[in-house]
Motif scaffolding. Structure first.
Motif, PDB file in Angstrom:
ATOM      1  N   LEU A 105       0.831  -1.205   0.000  1.00  0.00           N
ATOM      2  CA  LEU A 105       0.000   0.000   0.000  1.00  0.00           C
ATOM      3  C   LEU A 105       0.863   1.252   0.000  1.00  0.00           C
ATOM      4  O   LEU A 105       0.626   2.187  -0.780  1.00  0.00           O
ATOM      5  N   LEU A 106       1.871   1.282   0.847  1.00  0.00           N
ATOM      6  CA  LEU A 106       2.751   2.443   0.923  1.00  0.00           C
ATOM      7  C   LEU A 106       3.488   2.657  -0.396  1.00  0.00           C
ATOM      8  O   LEU A 106       3.604   3.790  -0.877  1.00  0.00           O
ATOM      9  N   LEU A 107       3.954   1.582  -1.014  1.00  0.00           N
ATOM     10  CA  LEU A 107       4.656   1.718  -2.286  1.00  0.00           C
ATOM     11  C   LEU A 107       3.736   2.238  -3.386  1.00  0.00           C
ATOM     12  O   LEU A 107       4.142   3.057  -4.207  1.00  0.00           O
ATOM     13  N   TRP A 108       2.475   1.798  -3.384  1.00  0.00           N
ATOM     14  CA  TRP A 108       1.511   2.318  -4.359  1.00  0.00           C
ATOM     15  C   TRP A 108       1.250   3.800  -4.105  1.00  0.00           C
ATOM     16  O   TRP A 108       1.171   4.595  -5.045  1.00  0.00           O
ATOM     17  N   LEU A 109       1.078   4.169  -2.838  1.00  0.00           N
ATOM     18  CA  LEU A 109       0.843   5.584  -2.518  1.00  0.00           C
ATOM     19  C   LEU A 109       2.043   6.445  -2.900  1.00  0.00           C
ATOM     20  O   LEU A 109       1.884   7.557  -3.405  1.00  0.00           O
ATOM     21  N   LEU A 110       3.244   5.937  -2.670  1.00  0.00           N
ATOM     22  CA  LEU A 110       4.440   6.681  -3.058  1.00  0.00           C
ATOM     23  C   LEU A 110       4.528   6.827  -4.572  1.00  0.00           C
ATOM     24  O   LEU A 110       4.962   7.872  -5.077  1.00  0.00           O
ATOM     25  N   THR A 111       4.101   5.803  -5.310  1.00  0.00           N
ATOM     26  CA  THR A 111       4.124   5.878  -6.767  1.00  0.00           C
ATOM     27  C   THR A 111       3.228   6.995  -7.267  1.00  0.00           C
ATOM     28  O   THR A 111       3.622   7.793  -8.118  1.00  0.00           O
ATOM     29  N   PHE A 112       2.023   7.082  -6.732  1.00  0.00           N
ATOM     30  CA  PHE A 112       1.083   8.099  -7.192  1.00  0.00           C
ATOM     31  C   PHE A 112       1.291   9.456  -6.524  1.00  0.00           C
ATOM     32  O   PHE A 112       0.703  10.445  -6.942  1.00  0.00           O
ATOM     33  N   SER A 113       2.139   9.508  -5.508  1.00  0.00           N
ATOM     34  CA  SER A 113       2.361  10.780  -4.815  1.00  0.00           C
ATOM     35  C   SER A 113       3.146  11.770  -5.664  1.00  0.00           C
ATOM     36  O   SER A 113       3.185  12.950  -5.331  1.00  0.00           O
ATOM     37  N   VAL A 114       3.734  11.325  -6.770  1.00  0.00           N
ATOM     38  CA  VAL A 114       4.458  12.259  -7.633  1.00  0.00           C
ATOM     39  C   VAL A 114       3.510  13.291  -8.244  1.00  0.00           C
ATOM     40  O   VAL A 114       3.951  14.352  -8.684  1.00  0.00           O
ATOM     41  N   LEU A 115       2.220  12.994  -8.260  1.00  0.00           N
ATOM     42  CA  LEU A 115       1.247  13.950  -8.776  1.00  0.00           C
ATOM     43  C   LEU A 115       0.863  14.998  -7.732  1.00  0.00           C
ATOM     44  O   LEU A 115       0.284  16.030  -8.078  1.00  0.00           O
ATOM     45  N   GLY A 116       1.176  14.740  -6.464  1.00  0.00           N
ATOM     46  CA  GLY A 116       0.804  15.667  -5.391  1.00  0.00           C
ATOM     47  C   GLY A 116       1.303  17.090  -5.571  1.00  0.00           C
ATOM     48  O   GLY A 116       0.519  18.047  -5.452  1.00  0.00           O
ATOM     49  N   PRO A 117       2.588  17.294  -5.856  1.00  0.00           N
ATOM     50  CA  PRO A 117       3.065  18.669  -6.039  1.00  0.00           C
ATOM     51  C   PRO A 117       2.388  19.391  -7.200  1.00  0.00           C
ATOM     52  O   PRO A 117       2.110  20.590  -7.098  1.00  0.00           O
ATOM     53  N   GLN A 118       2.090  18.681  -8.284  1.00  0.00           N
ATOM     54  CA  GLN A 118       1.403  19.328  -9.398  1.00  0.00           C
ATOM     55  C   GLN A 118      -0.010  19.733  -9.009  1.00  0.00           C
ATOM     56  O   GLN A 118      -0.476  20.821  -9.354  1.00  0.00           O
ATOM     57  N   ILE A 119      -0.701  18.871  -8.265  1.00  0.00           N
ATOM     58  CA  ILE A 119      -2.055  19.192  -7.811  1.00  0.00           C
ATOM     59  C   ILE A 119      -2.031  20.381  -6.867  1.00  0.00           C
ATOM     60  O   ILE A 119      -2.839  21.315  -6.999  1.00  0.00           O
ATOM     61  N   ALA A 120      -1.105  20.388  -5.918  1.00  0.00           N
ATOM     62  CA  ALA A 120      -1.005  21.505  -4.974  1.00  0.00           C
ATOM     63  C   ALA A 120      -0.647  22.801  -5.694  1.00  0.00           C
ATOM     64  O   ALA A 120      -1.200  23.866  -5.388  1.00  0.00           O
ATOM     65  N   ASN A 121       0.251  22.721  -6.654  1.00  0.00           N
ATOM     66  CA  ASN A 121       0.648  23.912  -7.413  1.00  0.00           C
ATOM     67  C   ASN A 121      -0.534  24.485  -8.179  1.00  0.00           C
ATOM     68  O   ASN A 121      -0.772  25.696  -8.161  1.00  0.00           O
ATOM     69  N   GLN A 122      -1.285  23.628  -8.861  1.00  0.00           N
ATOM     70  CA  GLN A 122      -2.435  24.099  -9.625  1.00  0.00           C
ATOM     71  C   GLN A 122      -3.526  24.658  -8.714  1.00  0.00           C
ATOM     72  O   GLN A 122      -4.149  25.668  -9.035  1.00  0.00           O
ATOM     73  N   ALA A 123      -3.762  24.006  -7.577  1.00  0.00           N
ATOM     74  CA  ALA A 123      -4.770  24.503  -6.639  1.00  0.00           C
ATOM     75  C   ALA A 123      -4.374  25.877  -6.115  1.00  0.00           C
ATOM     76  O   ALA A 123      -5.225  26.782  -6.000  1.00  0.00           O
ATOM     77  N   GLY A 124      -3.103  26.077  -5.800  1.00  0.00           N
ATOM     78  CA  GLY A 124      -2.641  27.380  -5.335  1.00  0.00           C
ATOM     79  C   GLY A 124      -2.754  28.440  -6.409  1.00  0.00           C
ATOM     80  O   GLY A 124      -3.134  29.586  -6.137  1.00  0.00           O
ATOM     81  N   TRP A 125      -2.440  28.066  -7.645  1.00  0.00           N
ATOM     82  CA  TRP A 125      -2.548  29.022  -8.742  1.00  0.00           C
ATOM     83  C   TRP A 125      -4.002  29.421  -8.972  1.00  0.00           C
ATOM     84  O   TRP A 125      -4.315  30.593  -9.144  1.00  0.00           O
ATOM     85  N   TRP A 126      -4.900  28.444  -8.970  1.00  0.00           N
ATOM     86  CA  TRP A 126      -6.323  28.750  -9.140  1.00  0.00           C
ATOM     87  C   TRP A 126      -6.833  29.602  -7.993  1.00  0.00           C
ATOM     88  O   TRP A 126      -7.633  30.509  -8.206  1.00  0.00           O
ATOM     89  N   ALA A 127      -6.412  29.301  -6.771  1.00  0.00           N
ATOM     90  CA  ALA A 127      -6.852  30.093  -5.621  1.00  0.00           C
ATOM     91  C   ALA A 127      -6.426  31.553  -5.784  1.00  0.00           C
ATOM     92  O   ALA A 127      -7.204  32.470  -5.501  1.00  0.00           O
ATOM     93  N   ALA A 128      -5.221  31.770  -6.250  1.00  0.00           N
ATOM     94  CA  ALA A 128      -4.737  33.138  -6.447  1.00  0.00           C
ATOM     95  C   ALA A 128      -5.484  33.836  -7.583  1.00  0.00           C
ATOM     96  O   ALA A 128      -5.874  35.007  -7.453  1.00  0.00           O
ATOM     97  N   GLU A 129      -5.694  33.137  -8.687  1.00  0.00           N
ATOM     98  CA  GLU A 129      -6.346  33.767  -9.839  1.00  0.00           C
ATOM     99  C   GLU A 129      -7.829  34.032  -9.576  1.00  0.00           C
ATOM    100  O   GLU A 129      -8.350  35.090  -9.935  1.00  0.00           O
ATOM    101  N   VAL A 130      -8.508  33.081  -8.972  1.00  0.00           N
ATOM    102  CA  VAL A 130      -9.934  33.279  -8.663  1.00  0.00           C
ATOM    103  C   VAL A 130     -10.087  34.311  -7.553  1.00  0.00           C
ATOM    104  O   VAL A 130     -11.005  35.126  -7.567  1.00  0.00           O
ATOM    105  N   GLY A 131      -9.167  34.322  -6.604  1.00  0.00           N
ATOM    106  CA  GLY A 131      -9.241  35.237  -5.478  1.00  0.00           C
ATOM    107  C   GLY A 131      -9.042  36.694  -5.832  1.00  0.00           C
ATOM    108  O   GLY A 131      -9.415  37.574  -5.068  1.00  0.00           O
ATOM    109  N   ARG A 132      -8.469  36.996  -6.976  1.00  0.00           N
ATOM    110  CA  ARG A 132      -8.275  38.395  -7.358  1.00  0.00           C
ATOM    111  C   ARG A 132      -9.430  38.947  -8.190  1.00  0.00           C
ATOM    112  O   ARG A 132      -9.443  40.111  -8.541  1.00  0.00           O
TER     113      ARG A 132
END
Length: 171
Positions: free
Chosen positions: A69-96
């Protein structure tokens, strides 16, 4: 702490901070959407920290390779930074919104008179196609690296340190 927000925003703890209720409804951003996106960004970040802690603990216990389970989660965790980056960008753009430049240029006034809606739509479609192709290449290369593992040259031979020095004999 009373006055802390005033001090952070204005440098004066006695100065009042204008609340959202004092801003006309037409000038307010969609607060809830930005709020939820910010929370998504923070949740992904803390999830990545927690996953790294779990993996470090499993490695310390010598059970990292045994936890499927941990190895599978680590495999898919490479998408985490991209998701967080996009969410932060959308929050900034929508928030203005509804401003391009606060109190100077509204989004509705920032339209170009020479660019048609079809041209904007076509450029958006082209950007989406390019990004989808880049994402497909990313997934292909990631899958290839995971399937083949590290190169033999990258592995450290057992009993030798990374720089090639032999360990000293125990006294």
């Amino acid at each position: 702490m009373p006055g802390l927000l005033s001090w952070l925003a204005c440098g004066d703890s006695a100065r009042p901070v204008t609340g959202l209720d004092a801003i006309p409804k037409a000038d307010r951003p969609p607060v809830n959407f930005s709020f939820q996106l910010f929370h998504l960004m923070v949740a992904v970040g803390f999830g990545m920290i927690g996953l790294a802690g779990w993996a470090a603990f499993a490695l310390w216990r010598g059970r990292l390779e045994d936890s499927r389970l941990l190895l599978w989660l680590l495999t898919f965790s490479v998408l985490g930074p991209q998701i967080a980056n996009q969410a932060g960008w959308w929050a900034a753009e929508v928030g203005r919104q509804p401003w391009i430049v606060y109190n100077l240029l509204r989004t509705s006034e920032a339209l170009s008179a020479v660019v048609t809606a079809n041209q904007v739509a076509a450029s958006m479609v082209m950007f989406m196609v390019v990004y989808l192709l880049l994402f497909a290449v990313f997934l292909f290369l990631l899958n290839d690296k995971i399937r083949h593992g590290p190169d033999e040259a990258d592995l450290v031979p057992s009993g030798k340190l990374a720089l090639g020095f032999e360990p000293k004999e125990e006294c």
